[in-house]
Write a protein that holds these residues in place. Structure first.
Motif, PDB file in Angstrom:
ATOM      1  N   LEU A 179     134.596 -71.564 136.918  1.00 50.75           N
ATOM      2  CA  LEU A 179     134.412 -70.957 138.071  1.00 50.75           C
ATOM      3  C   LEU A 179     135.798 -70.683 138.908  1.00 50.75           C
ATOM      4  O   LEU A 179     136.902 -71.328 138.651  1.00 50.75           O
ATOM      5  N   ARG A 180     135.683 -69.732 139.851  1.00 52.78           N
ATOM      6  CA  ARG A 180     136.877 -69.439 140.466  1.00 52.78           C
ATOM      7  C   ARG A 180     136.393 -69.136 142.105  1.00 52.78           C
ATOM      8  O   ARG A 180     135.220 -68.596 142.307  1.00 52.78           O
ATOM      9  N   TYR A 181     137.204 -69.391 142.899  1.00 51.00           N
ATOM     10  CA  TYR A 181     136.895 -69.097 144.510  1.00 51.00           C
ATOM     11  C   TYR A 181     137.524 -67.895 144.781  1.00 51.00           C
ATOM     12  O   TYR A 181     138.564 -67.762 144.568  1.00 51.00           O
ATOM     13  N   GLU A 182     136.821 -66.891 145.284  1.00 56.84           N
ATOM     14  CA  GLU A 182     137.166 -65.529 145.774  1.00 56.84           C
ATOM     15  C   GLU A 182     137.138 -65.271 147.146  1.00 56.84           C
ATOM     16  O   GLU A 182     137.026 -64.100 147.716  1.00 56.84           O
ATOM     17  N   ASN A 183     137.044 -66.360 147.814  1.00 54.46           N
ATOM     18  CA  ASN A 183     136.790 -66.372 149.383  1.00 54.46           C
ATOM     19  C   ASN A 183     135.854 -65.542 149.755  1.00 54.46           C
ATOM     20  O   ASN A 183     135.800 -64.812 150.631  1.00 54.46           O
ATOM     21  N   LYS A 184     134.582 -65.688 149.010  1.00 53.83           N
ATOM     22  CA  LYS A 184     133.127 -65.064 149.387  1.00 53.83           C
ATOM     23  C   LYS A 184     132.383 -66.428 150.119  1.00 53.83           C
ATOM     24  O   LYS A 184     131.978 -67.323 149.478  1.00 53.83           O
ATOM     25  N   LYS A 185     131.729 -65.855 151.424  1.00 58.18           N
ATOM     26  CA  LYS A 185     130.762 -66.803 151.933  1.00 58.18           C
ATOM     27  C   LYS A 185     129.644 -66.052 152.619  1.00 58.18           C
ATOM     28  O   LYS A 185     130.104 -64.812 153.090  1.00 58.18           O
ATOM     29  N   LEU A 186     128.642 -66.629 152.637  1.00 61.04           N
ATOM     30  CA  LEU A 186     127.465 -66.095 153.405  1.00 61.04           C
ATOM     31  C   LEU A 186     127.194 -66.835 154.684  1.00 61.04           C
ATOM     32  O   LEU A 186     127.129 -68.033 154.098  1.00 61.04           O
ATOM     33  N   HIS A 187     127.193 -66.330 155.733  1.00 63.70           N
ATOM     34  CA  HIS A 187     126.899 -67.231 157.093  1.00 63.70           C
ATOM     35  C   HIS A 187     125.455 -66.699 157.625  1.00 63.70           C
ATOM     36  O   HIS A 187     125.118 -65.477 157.817  1.00 63.70           O
ATOM     37  N   GLY A 188     124.797 -67.742 158.214  1.00 63.37           N
ATOM     38  CA  GLY A 188     123.746 -67.646 158.956  1.00 63.37           C
ATOM     39  C   GLY A 188     123.812 -68.567 159.936  1.00 63.37           C
ATOM     40  O   GLY A 188     124.665 -69.553 160.099  1.00 63.37           O
ATOM     41  N   SER A 189     122.878 -68.733 161.077  1.00 61.17           N
ATOM     42  CA  SER A 189     122.809 -69.398 162.039  1.00 61.17           C
ATOM     43  C   SER A 189     122.609 -70.971 161.714  1.00 61.17           C
ATOM     44  O   SER A 189     123.327 -71.899 162.359  1.00 61.17           O
ATOM     45  N   LYS A 190     121.889 -71.049 160.624  1.00 61.85           N
ATOM     46  CA  LYS A 190     121.789 -72.662 160.031  1.00 61.85           C
ATOM     47  C   LYS A 190     122.157 -72.640 158.535  1.00 61.85           C
ATOM     48  O   LYS A 190     121.702 -73.710 158.049  1.00 61.85           O
ATOM     49  N   TYR A 191     122.790 -71.927 158.031  1.00 64.26           N
ATOM     50  CA  TYR A 191     122.907 -71.558 156.581  1.00 64.26           C
ATOM     51  C   TYR A 191     124.583 -71.108 156.372  1.00 64.26           C
ATOM     52  O   TYR A 191     124.720 -70.222 157.018  1.00 64.26           O
ATOM     53  N   GLU A 192     125.104 -71.701 155.380  1.00 64.29           N
ATOM     54  CA  GLU A 192     126.224 -71.107 154.974  1.00 64.29           C
ATOM     55  C   GLU A 192     126.175 -71.444 153.355  1.00 64.29           C
ATOM     56  O   GLU A 192     125.830 -72.374 152.868  1.00 64.29           O
ATOM     57  N   ALA A 193     126.793 -70.303 152.542  1.00 62.61           N
ATOM     58  CA  ALA A 193     126.926 -70.194 151.262  1.00 62.61           C
ATOM     59  C   ALA A 193     128.094 -70.153 150.858  1.00 62.61           C
ATOM     60  O   ALA A 193     128.687 -69.011 151.193  1.00 62.61           O
ATOM     61  N   VAL A 194     128.666 -70.940 150.071  1.00 66.60           N
ATOM     62  CA  VAL A 194     130.099 -70.806 149.358  1.00 66.60           C
ATOM     63  C   VAL A 194     129.804 -70.401 147.944  1.00 66.60           C
ATOM     64  O   VAL A 194     129.247 -71.004 147.368  1.00 66.60           O
ATOM     65  N   ILE A 195     130.305 -69.139 147.574  1.00 64.77           N
ATOM     66  CA  ILE A 195     130.031 -68.376 146.492  1.00 64.77           C
ATOM     67  C   ILE A 195     131.228 -68.730 145.302  1.00 64.77           C
ATOM     68  O   ILE A 195     132.434 -68.346 145.685  1.00 64.77           O
ATOM     69  N   TYR A 196     130.968 -69.134 144.442  1.00 66.66           N
ATOM     70  CA  TYR A 196     132.050 -69.106 143.346  1.00 66.66           C
ATOM     71  C   TYR A 196     131.671 -68.143 142.391  1.00 66.66           C
ATOM     72  O   TYR A 196     130.430 -68.153 141.974  1.00 66.66           O
ATOM     73  N   ALA A 197     132.734 -67.543 141.833  1.00 63.48           N
ATOM     74  CA  ALA A 197     132.314 -66.620 140.652  1.00 63.48           C
ATOM     75  C   ALA A 197     132.856 -67.133 139.162  1.00 63.48           C
ATOM     76  O   ALA A 197     133.821 -67.916 139.032  1.00 63.48           O
ATOM     77  N   ALA A 198     131.851 -66.870 138.299  1.00 63.22           N
ATOM     78  CA  ALA A 198     132.206 -67.312 136.876  1.00 63.22           C
ATOM     79  C   ALA A 198     132.814 -65.877 136.278  1.00 63.22           C
ATOM     80  O   ALA A 198     133.228 -66.068 134.976  1.00 63.22           O
ATOM     81  N   GLY A 199     132.964 -64.894 136.712  1.00 68.20           N
ATOM     82  CA  GLY A 199     133.291 -63.897 135.869  1.00 68.20           C
ATOM     83  C   GLY A 199     132.289 -63.282 135.075  1.00 68.20           C
ATOM     84  O   GLY A 199     131.161 -63.734 134.911  1.00 68.20           O
TER      85      GLY A 199
END
Length: 174
Positions: free
Chosen positions: A140-160
């Motif tokens: 995995l690699r981190y490409e500075n991708k996140k999803l934000h909601g009022s009660k939710y946050e997703a940190v997204i890792y890319a596998a390519g």
């Protein structure tokens, strides 16, 4: 007279502090955000023209392909394993529900998780390829991708990108 100013000033400060404490006690406590770890990838059918390479020129996405995500703890035990399915565009969005880290550095998804293609629904393109180290597990690699909601946050890792290849590619293509 100076003592009287001091006690009135002290009384006013106490009243202000008390009213602030009362007001802040009525404010509802904010709930903690749920932070989710997510893995993304795209699965392709590699063109015979690029068999034996990592090139995806001419590759087509594979809908409904199966992909596994495996995470191991810092002492080598499998701490997470699940098989996910790609969408109609061959895209994988895999929330790792239940993923836990025993050690916040050594068990971090960047160090402990990898992704492998498992199964292709295309009979004409069902052999595993090693694009992006898919045979042993794409890191995995981190490409500075996140999803934000009022009660939710997703940190997204890319596998390519991952790929399967056709079985009928001749050896002259690579």
């Amino acid at each position: 007279m100076a003592g009287m100013h001091f006690s009135i000033l002290s009384l006013l400060l106490l009243l202000v502090a008390f009213s602030y404490t009362e007001a802040s006690a009525d404010v509802p406590k904010t709930t903690d955000k749920k932070i989710e770890v997510v893995v993304e990838a795209t699965v392709y059918c590699q063109s015979c023209d690029h068999f034996g390479t990592w090139s995806l020129i001419g590759a087509k996405p594979i809908p409904s392909a199966k992909v596994s995500v495996t995470c191991k703890s810092h002492n080598g035990h499998v701490s997470y394993y699940k098989v996910f399915e790609t969408d109609k565009n061959g895209y994988l969005y895999a929330p790792l529900e239940g993923f836990k880290m025993q050690h916040y550095i050594l068990d971090h998804p960047l160090h402990s998780c990898y992704v492998k293609p498992v199964w292709s629904p295309l009979e004409s393109c069902s052999l595993l390829s090693n694009v992006n180290y898919g045979l042993n597990g794409a890191p995995l690699r981190y490409e500075n991708k996140k999803l934000h909601g009022s009660k939710y946050e997703a940190v997204i890792y890319a596998a390519g990108p991952l790929a399967f290849r056709p079985s009928e590619c001749s050896q002259t293509h690579h």
